[in-house]
Design a protein around this motif. Structure first.
Motif, short mmCIF file in Angstrom:
data_model
loop_
_atom_site.label_atom_id
_atom_site.label_comp_id
_atom_site.label_asym_id
_atom_site.label_seq_id
_atom_site.Cartn_x
_atom_site.Cartn_y
_atom_site.Cartn_z
N UNK A 155 -27.89 -32.32 -18.65
CA UNK A 155 -26.78 -32.51 -17.71
C UNK A 155 -25.57 -33.21 -18.31
N UNK A 156 -25.81 -34.10 -19.27
CA UNK A 156 -24.70 -34.81 -19.92
C UNK A 156 -23.66 -33.84 -20.49
N UNK A 157 -24.13 -32.71 -20.99
CA UNK A 157 -23.26 -31.77 -21.70
C UNK A 157 -22.96 -30.52 -20.88
N UNK A 158 -23.88 -30.15 -20.00
CA UNK A 158 -23.70 -28.95 -19.19
C UNK A 158 -22.80 -29.23 -17.98
N UNK A 159 -22.97 -30.36 -17.35
CA UNK A 159 -22.22 -30.67 -16.13
C UNK A 159 -20.71 -30.70 -16.31
N UNK A 160 -20.18 -31.28 -17.40
CA UNK A 160 -18.72 -31.32 -17.55
C UNK A 160 -18.07 -29.94 -17.62
N UNK A 161 -18.83 -28.91 -17.97
CA UNK A 161 -18.27 -27.57 -18.05
C UNK A 161 -18.09 -26.93 -16.68
N UNK A 162 -18.84 -27.43 -15.69
CA UNK A 162 -18.75 -26.93 -14.32
C UNK A 162 -18.83 -25.40 -14.30
N UNK A 163 -17.87 -24.73 -13.68
CA UNK A 163 -17.90 -23.27 -13.55
C UNK A 163 -17.69 -22.56 -14.87
N UNK A 164 -17.30 -23.29 -15.91
CA UNK A 164 -17.12 -22.69 -17.24
C UNK A 164 -18.41 -22.69 -18.04
N UNK A 168 -37.36 -25.97 -21.87
CA UNK A 168 -36.71 -24.82 -22.50
C UNK A 168 -36.46 -23.76 -21.43
N UNK A 169 -35.26 -23.23 -21.40
CA UNK A 169 -34.93 -22.20 -20.41
C UNK A 169 -33.62 -21.53 -20.75
N UNK A 170 -33.03 -20.87 -19.76
CA UNK A 170 -31.74 -20.21 -19.93
C UNK A 170 -30.72 -20.85 -19.00
N UNK A 171 -29.46 -20.78 -19.41
CA UNK A 171 -28.39 -21.32 -18.57
C UNK A 171 -27.95 -20.27 -17.56
N UNK A 172 -27.47 -20.77 -16.41
CA UNK A 172 -26.96 -19.90 -15.35
C UNK A 172 -25.94 -20.69 -14.55
N UNK A 173 -25.21 -20.01 -13.70
CA UNK A 173 -24.28 -20.66 -12.78
C UNK A 173 -24.86 -20.64 -11.38
N UNK A 174 -24.77 -21.79 -10.71
CA UNK A 174 -25.24 -21.89 -9.33
C UNK A 174 -24.27 -22.81 -8.57
N UNK A 175 -23.64 -22.27 -7.57
CA UNK A 175 -22.68 -23.05 -6.77
C UNK A 175 -21.60 -23.68 -7.64
N UNK A 176 -21.14 -22.91 -8.62
CA UNK A 176 -20.05 -23.38 -9.48
C UNK A 176 -20.46 -24.42 -10.50
N UNK A 177 -21.76 -24.55 -10.76
CA UNK A 177 -22.25 -25.52 -11.73
C UNK A 177 -23.25 -24.87 -12.67
N UNK A 178 -23.29 -25.37 -13.89
CA UNK A 178 -24.27 -24.88 -14.85
C UNK A 178 -25.64 -25.47 -14.57
N UNK A 179 -26.66 -24.63 -14.61
CA UNK A 179 -28.04 -25.07 -14.39
C UNK A 179 -28.95 -24.38 -15.39
N UNK A 180 -30.19 -24.85 -15.46
CA UNK A 180 -31.23 -24.18 -16.24
C UNK A 180 -32.12 -23.38 -15.30
#
Length: 424
Positions: free
Chosen positions: A283-292, A387-399
């Motif tokens: 989350x430290x690195x994924x969250x700041x990207x938000x919808x990007x 370990x997983x894959x990244x995706x977008x959910x409600x405008x946020x990056x998730x695993x």
């Protein structure tokens, strides 16, 4: 009661010092005020219950996105330990220093903690080159060092020593987890990008070695080595694109990752290409990207929002109640690091360096992820990673489609460790 300002100890038993940015300093002092409850029942300790002093060092001003949640994690652990009666009937008292991401500053801090503050042991650090410097100091001074975050293989293998133990899975362990998934891809032409320092170099070397064993048909067609924190996204992305790789192994994190992702998406670098990325699911690195946030990358990370095991649910509830915030991976690392300290001292039965070192070998404890053990072989813990894959959910990056990879399954056996780790 008093806050920790300019090195004065708090009533919580936590001393916090260091050079911080304006925003980080404000956060630091706010957190210091919040920890006043850590040993608020201090009057219940007998006069003879002298605190066990723990020296803690980390890059608070160098990478606050990780280290501030990390500090929250260890503060929560200390509160729980002290509320339950402390360790050997004594409260833990943490004296913290900021190394600013500089090995020299970290060693200076370690020396001050040992000589002036008379701490029983050292814990912490983030960057691999900083962790290696403190590990060497610990070996010279014969003081126990529990390295919380540094990921370099060398910390417990090539440069391992009697006094250093490491919590997080090293780069070979995490590269092994990713290589399992990457080897299933059709891609044969690969490129890499990593920060040009110990962690990045180790990660790329480990991934290449593990992929070669699984997929001898692949070739590496390009590599980029930006200086840590100084990635120039335009030229970097252009070089990678011109090599026409079918897949990319990415090791950048923090601000470098954000710049790489944004520029790569703008230039279409990731279109129809697989990306395997170390740490990006945190989350430290994924969250700041938000919808990007990138979609479909294979990553290691921390899907805190979906882990429903009882041990994690208990940690999540306690953390949210204490900080009114969700945990990051750093939170888990800080929490597990201080719980490790308590487990080691408890097993030793006495605050004595040599007894604690022996106790650390094979010690087990519960963490928010799993029960772990610090191996006698190489002083590496068996903590795993998701370990997983990244995706977008409600405008946020998730695993998504994630799994927990048990660290023990990715560690070498005794014969290989004997080759990797010199006798010290």
């Amino acid at each position: 009661m008093s806050k920790a300002i300019n090195g004065r100890r708090t009533a919580s038993g936590t001393q916090q010092t260091g050079t911080l940015s304006m925003l980080t300093r404000r956060d630091f002092l706010t957190a210091g005020a919040a920890t006043l409850a850590m040993t608020a029942g201090g009057s219940r300790w007998s006069a003879a219950a002298e605190p066990i002093r723990i020296g803690e060092i980390n890059s608070y001003s160098g990478l606050p996105a990780f280290t501030l949640p990390y500090r929250n994690g260890w503060q929560l652990a200390v509160e729980e330990i002290n509320a339950a009666g402390g360790v050997l009937g004594r409260p833990l008292e943490v004296i913290s220093r900021d190394d600013g991401g500089k090995p020299g500053d970290a060693v200076t801090a370690a020396n001050e903690l040992l000589s002036r503050e008379k701490v029983a042991l050292l814990v912490g650090t983030f960057f691999s080159h900083v962790g290696l410097a403190v590990a060497d100091f610990a070996n010279q001074k014969k003081v126990l060092f529990v390295a919380a975050e540094p990921l370099s293989d060398a910390l417990t293998w090539e440069k391992g020593n009697r006094y250093t133990f490491r919590l997080r899975p090293n780069v070979s362990m995490q590269a092994g987890m990713l290589a399992e998934e990457a080897a299933k891809l059709k891609a044969k032409r690969w490129a890499s990008i990593a920060p040009n320092y110990e962690y990045g170099q180790s990660a790329v070397a480990a991934f290449k070695r593990l992929m070669a064993a699984r997929r001898p048909d692949i070739e590496w067609v390009a590599e980029q080595w930006p200086a840590l924190g100084k990635l120039d996204p335009g030229p970097t992305v252009q070089v990678l694109a011109e090599a026409k790789p079918e897949a990319i192994f990415n090791v950048t994190f923090a601000a470098d990752l954000t710049k790489f992702v944004r520029e790569g998406q703008t230039r279409g670098l990731f279109k129809d290409r697989e990306v395997v990325s170390l740490l990006t699911g945190e989350p430290e690195y994924l969250d700041p990207l938000a919808a990007e946030a990138p979609i479909g990358w294979i990553v290691t990370g921390y899907p805190w929002y979906e882990i429903d095991t009882p041990r994690h649910q208990a940690f999540l509830a306690a953390y949210q109640a204490r900080f009114s915030d969700y945990p990051r991976l750093g939170s888990v690392v800080g929490y597990a690091a201080m719980k490790s300290v308590a487990a080691i001292i408890t097993r030793a039965g006495k605050v004595d360096t040599e007894l604690m070192v022996e106790a650390a070998k094979g010690v087990t404890l519960e963490t928010p992820f799993d029960e772990i053990m610090y191996r006698s072989l190489d002083h590496q813990s068996t903590l795993g990673a998701y370990v997983g894959r990244t995706a977008l959910r409600d405008g946020k990056g998730v695993m998504v489609n994630w799994r927990y990879a048990d660290g023990a399954a990715y560690l070498p056996g005794a014969a290989e460790v004997a080759k990797l780790r010199p006798a010290r």
